[in-house]
Design a protein around this motif. Structure first.
Motif, PDB file in Angstrom:
ATOM      1  N   HIS A  16      40.201  34.907  41.724  1.00  0.00           N
ATOM      2  CA  HIS A  16      41.536  34.306  41.557  1.00  0.00           C
ATOM      3  C   HIS A  16      41.513  33.190  40.516  1.00  0.00           C
ATOM      4  O   HIS A  16      42.184  32.173  40.645  1.00  0.00           O
ATOM      5  CB  HIS A  16      42.020  33.740  42.897  1.00  0.00           C
ATOM      6  CG  HIS A  16      42.224  34.781  43.946  1.00  0.00           C
ATOM      7  ND1 HIS A  16      41.213  35.211  44.757  1.00  0.00           N
ATOM      8  CD2 HIS A  16      43.318  35.499  44.292  1.00  0.00           C
ATOM      9  CE1 HIS A  16      41.672  36.128  45.580  1.00  0.00           C
ATOM     10  NE2 HIS A  16      42.942  36.329  45.317  1.00  0.00           N
ATOM     11  N   ARG A  17      40.744  33.380  39.477  1.00  0.00           N
ATOM     12  CA  ARG A  17      40.593  32.348  38.453  1.00  0.00           C
ATOM     13  C   ARG A  17      41.921  31.951  37.813  1.00  0.00           C
ATOM     14  O   ARG A  17      42.183  30.770  37.591  1.00  0.00           O
ATOM     15  CB  ARG A  17      39.623  32.831  37.378  1.00  0.00           C
ATOM     16  CG  ARG A  17      38.532  31.835  37.127  1.00  0.00           C
ATOM     17  CD  ARG A  17      37.605  32.257  36.059  1.00  0.00           C
ATOM     18  NE  ARG A  17      37.075  33.586  36.307  1.00  0.00           N
ATOM     19  CZ  ARG A  17      36.167  34.164  35.581  1.00  0.00           C
ATOM     20  NH1 ARG A  17      35.683  33.554  34.538  1.00  0.00           N
ATOM     21  NH2 ARG A  17      35.723  35.356  35.853  1.00  0.00           N
ATOM     22  N   GLU A  18      42.752  32.919  37.490  1.00  0.00           N
ATOM     23  CA  GLU A  18      44.032  32.628  36.822  1.00  0.00           C
ATOM     24  C   GLU A  18      44.924  31.767  37.716  1.00  0.00           C
ATOM     25  O   GLU A  18      45.540  30.800  37.258  1.00  0.00           O
ATOM     26  CB  GLU A  18      44.736  33.934  36.446  1.00  0.00           C
ATOM     27  CG  GLU A  18      45.924  33.755  35.523  1.00  0.00           C
ATOM     28  CD  GLU A  18      45.551  33.088  34.198  1.00  0.00           C
ATOM     29  OE1 GLU A  18      46.340  32.239  33.730  1.00  0.00           O
ATOM     30  OE2 GLU A  18      44.484  33.403  33.635  1.00  0.00           O
ATOM     31  N   LYS A  19      44.996  32.113  38.991  1.00  0.00           N
ATOM     32  CA  LYS A  19      45.806  31.340  39.944  1.00  0.00           C
ATOM     33  C   LYS A  19      45.258  29.912  40.056  1.00  0.00           C
ATOM     34  O   LYS A  19      46.030  28.944  40.094  1.00  0.00           O
ATOM     35  CB  LYS A  19      45.778  32.035  41.306  1.00  0.00           C
ATOM     36  CG  LYS A  19      46.583  31.353  42.361  1.00  0.00           C
ATOM     37  CD  LYS A  19      46.483  32.124  43.661  1.00  0.00           C
ATOM     38  CE  LYS A  19      47.148  31.368  44.792  1.00  0.00           C
ATOM     39  NZ  LYS A  19      46.950  32.018  46.077  1.00  0.00           N
ATOM     40  N   ILE A  20      43.969  29.768  40.061  1.00  0.00           N
ATOM     41  CA  ILE A  20      43.339  28.445  40.144  1.00  0.00           C
ATOM     42  C   ILE A  20      43.633  27.643  38.882  1.00  0.00           C
ATOM     43  O   ILE A  20      43.928  26.441  38.947  1.00  0.00           O
ATOM     44  CB  ILE A  20      41.826  28.580  40.391  1.00  0.00           C
ATOM     45  CG1 ILE A  20      41.583  29.154  41.786  1.00  0.00           C
ATOM     46  CG2 ILE A  20      41.111  27.251  40.211  1.00  0.00           C
ATOM     47  CD1 ILE A  20      40.177  29.610  42.051  1.00  0.00           C
ATOM     48  N   ASN A  21      43.603  28.307  37.723  1.00  0.00           N
ATOM     49  CA  ASN A  21      43.937  27.630  36.461  1.00  0.00           C
ATOM     50  C   ASN A  21      45.350  27.047  36.510  1.00  0.00           C
ATOM     51  O   ASN A  21      45.579  25.908  36.101  1.00  0.00           O
ATOM     52  CB  ASN A  21      43.798  28.588  35.283  1.00  0.00           C
ATOM     53  CG  ASN A  21      42.357  28.969  35.002  1.00  0.00           C
ATOM     54  OD1 ASN A  21      41.433  28.283  35.415  1.00  0.00           O
ATOM     55  ND2 ASN A  21      42.166  30.077  34.300  1.00  0.00           N
ATOM     56  N   VAL A  22      46.304  27.832  36.999  1.00  0.00           N
ATOM     57  CA  VAL A  22      47.713  27.384  37.084  1.00  0.00           C
ATOM     58  C   VAL A  22      47.826  26.207  38.049  1.00  0.00           C
ATOM     59  O   VAL A  22      48.512  25.212  37.762  1.00  0.00           O
ATOM     60  CB  VAL A  22      48.630  28.560  37.497  1.00  0.00           C
ATOM     61  CG1 VAL A  22      50.035  28.074  37.801  1.00  0.00           C
ATOM     62  CG2 VAL A  22      48.652  29.630  36.416  1.00  0.00           C
ATOM     63  N   THR A  23      47.151  26.309  39.191  1.00  0.00           N
ATOM     64  CA  THR A  23      47.200  25.221  40.178  1.00  0.00           C
ATOM     65  C   THR A  23      46.599  23.940  39.603  1.00  0.00           C
ATOM     66  O   THR A  23      47.178  22.857  39.748  1.00  0.00           O
ATOM     67  CB  THR A  23      46.433  25.638  41.458  1.00  0.00           C
ATOM     68  OG1 THR A  23      46.996  26.853  41.955  1.00  0.00           O
ATOM     69  CG2 THR A  23      46.523  24.562  42.520  1.00  0.00           C
ATOM     70  N   LEU A  24      45.447  24.069  38.935  1.00  0.00           N
ATOM     71  CA  LEU A  24      44.831  22.889  38.313  1.00  0.00           C
ATOM     72  C   LEU A  24      45.734  22.271  37.249  1.00  0.00           C
ATOM     73  O   LEU A  24      45.851  21.039  37.151  1.00  0.00           O
ATOM     74  CB  LEU A  24      43.475  23.261  37.692  1.00  0.00           C
ATOM     75  CG  LEU A  24      42.307  23.439  38.646  1.00  0.00           C
ATOM     76  CD1 LEU A  24      41.085  23.954  37.906  1.00  0.00           C
ATOM     77  CD2 LEU A  24      41.992  22.143  39.354  1.00  0.00           C
TER      78      LEU A  24
END
Length: 137
Positions: A13-21
């Motif tokens: 879920h790297r992309e989702k984590i990028n958006v959250t960060l």
């Protein structure tokens, strides 16, 4: 410290984590007039203990797969042997031909071993006579 499940989730879920960060960073930097345009998780440093644990897990998985492949091979070989036995039982000449082929293979290896095939049926009269003599006593 990250566990295997957390690491798997992080990687998948790297992309989702990028958006959250990026959202978290934007909230912290917006009062200063700074806009972060991109956030990307590129590299992670894993503790040595986790690396060793992951290596052990990967090795165990490789061994498991190797055992399954080996077992499948043994199963297939057993199936072929059963088929061959059935064929030889139905056609006794097939057993004789196989025996002769084996003799040829052994003799072509230039061995010093000599063997003489003796049909089992040759001993039947002696076995019967011995059984009859034992019955008379």
């Amino acid at each position: 410290m990250l566990g295997q499940a957390e690491l798997d989730e992080l990687l998948s879920h790297r992309e989702k984590i990028n958006v959250t960060l990026q959202g978290i960073i934007d909230r912290q930097t917006e009062p200063w007039g700074i806009k972060v345009t991109a956030v990307e998780v590129k590299d992670m440093v894993l503790p040595e203990g986790m690396k060793r644990a992951m290596a052990k897990q990967a090795e165990a998985e490789r061994e498991r797969r190797a055992k399954i492949v080996n077992a499948e091979g043994e199963y297939q070989a057993a199936e072929k042997m059963v088929q061959a036995a059935g064929m030889m039982a139905a056609q006794p000449i097939a057993l004789q031909l196989r025996f002769l082929q084996t003799m040829r293979e052994i003799s072509s290896e230039h061995n010093t071993t000599t063997f003489l095939p003796v049909p089992i049926d040759l001993f039947s009269p002696f076995a019967r006579r011995s059984a009859d003599e034992l019955g008379k006593k």
